[in-house]
Design a protein around this motif. Sequence first.
Motif, short mmCIF file in Angstrom:
data_model
loop_
_atom_site.label_atom_id
_atom_site.label_comp_id
_atom_site.label_asym_id
_atom_site.label_seq_id
_atom_site.Cartn_x
_atom_site.Cartn_y
_atom_site.Cartn_z
N ASN A 1 -5.34 0.31 -4.40
CA ASN A 1 -4.42 -0.79 -4.11
C ASN A 1 -4.65 -1.95 -5.07
OD1 ASN A 1 -3.27 0.29 -1.51
ND2 ASN A 1 -5.42 0.18 -0.93
N SER B 1 -7.13 4.68 0.55
CA SER B 1 -6.36 3.45 0.78
C SER B 1 -6.51 3.06 2.24
CB SER B 1 -4.89 3.66 0.44
OG SER B 1 -4.14 2.48 0.69
N SER C 1 0.84 -1.19 0.00
CA SER C 1 0.00 0.00 0.00
C SER C 1 0.88 1.25 0.00
CB SER C 1 -0.91 0.01 1.24
OG SER C 1 -0.12 0.12 2.42
N ALA D 1 -7.94 -5.01 1.43
CA ALA D 1 -7.59 -3.62 1.21
C ALA D 1 -8.56 -3.01 0.21
CB ALA D 1 -6.16 -3.51 0.68
#
Length: 384
Positions: free
Chosen positions: A286, A252, A160, A281
Amino acid sequence: MGRSRRSIGRWCAGVMFALAVARPAWAGDPPTVSANYITDLIGNASGGVERGANWMGRLDLAIASGDRLFGIDGAHARFDMMLLHGGGFSADRTGDGQVLSNIDAPHAIRPFEAWISVPLTPRLRAKAGLVDLNSEFDQQDVGGLFLNSSFGIGPDLSQSGLDGPSIFPVTAPGMVLAYEPAGWSARLGVFDALAGDPQNLHRVLPDSFGRHGALLIGQARALIGPLVEVEAGAWLYTDPFPRIDAPGEARSAGGYVEIETRLLDDGPNRALKGWVRAGKATTGANPIGTYVGGGLTWGGDRRMAGIAVARAVLGDPAWRAGQPAAPAPYRAETAWEVTARERLARGFFLQPDMQYIVHPGWAPAVGNALVLALRLEWSWLGGH
């Protein structure tokens, strides 16, 4: 490069000065110096991008204060200078996205950690400085035997951000608060969202702290009976990132859960342990949306063997956009690993390893890869 060397020099001088000032307060508990070198002789036997072998290594030279820094019981500091060489195996040989060696990184000489930890109460401590996020969060203790990077920290978190979070090979300024009563713990962390400088691999710090926002992370860990330990965490970047599949921005964030258990205990060198970790995620910013991994280990400190699997699944936006492998990438990359570790002498370990990567880099044009490796690790701890 000159700026990088000056920055490294300032960090070294600052830490050494702090330890020197604190010397009168060590009161019989002097600092320790340590060295640790890990090297992988690793080769791609079939599939992947191309066949061939690499020699890569990581050397850490560290100094740690005693537990009475500045005369405060339980306060201590650590400074770790790291040298990396021979990286690029996953990028050049196998093309896998999860990175099958946890020491694979571009050549660099830089501080890895430089922090001070202070107890605020008997159960609450604070740590600040250059901090390895993975030393406090998303720790897969059973998975620490294996070479693949996903068994150290999940790729849903490790990949990330603009340049990854504050983990190997580049850490960022941050602070951690940890509450640790008996049987469970809770931790909160705040880190600079940008670890280092993606355009300058030798720069130690970002241009300015907080320029790209912050990474916030929290985690709780608890024992459930004598044999099971559960860990759960969540993370969030305060500033949005460019979307993968379209113009605009996306948040994110993500979360993970891990269970570790001791399945059989027949003495110090005959323990069967297992673990499983799952993470999610947000997929707008991502590429990896879902990760599941885990495995089993057998043995103890002197001799241990294990088998593990890691599966990283692309989110819908990355898959539709054909990233990171265009066109029409596979949805999942799966890594299987079988390994064994033997202590040959005090501080010296030998570890043969085999990995089989299914759909490396999610790329249809890249064949499944068979990788053979031999890891050697040497460590030394001293004081003065």
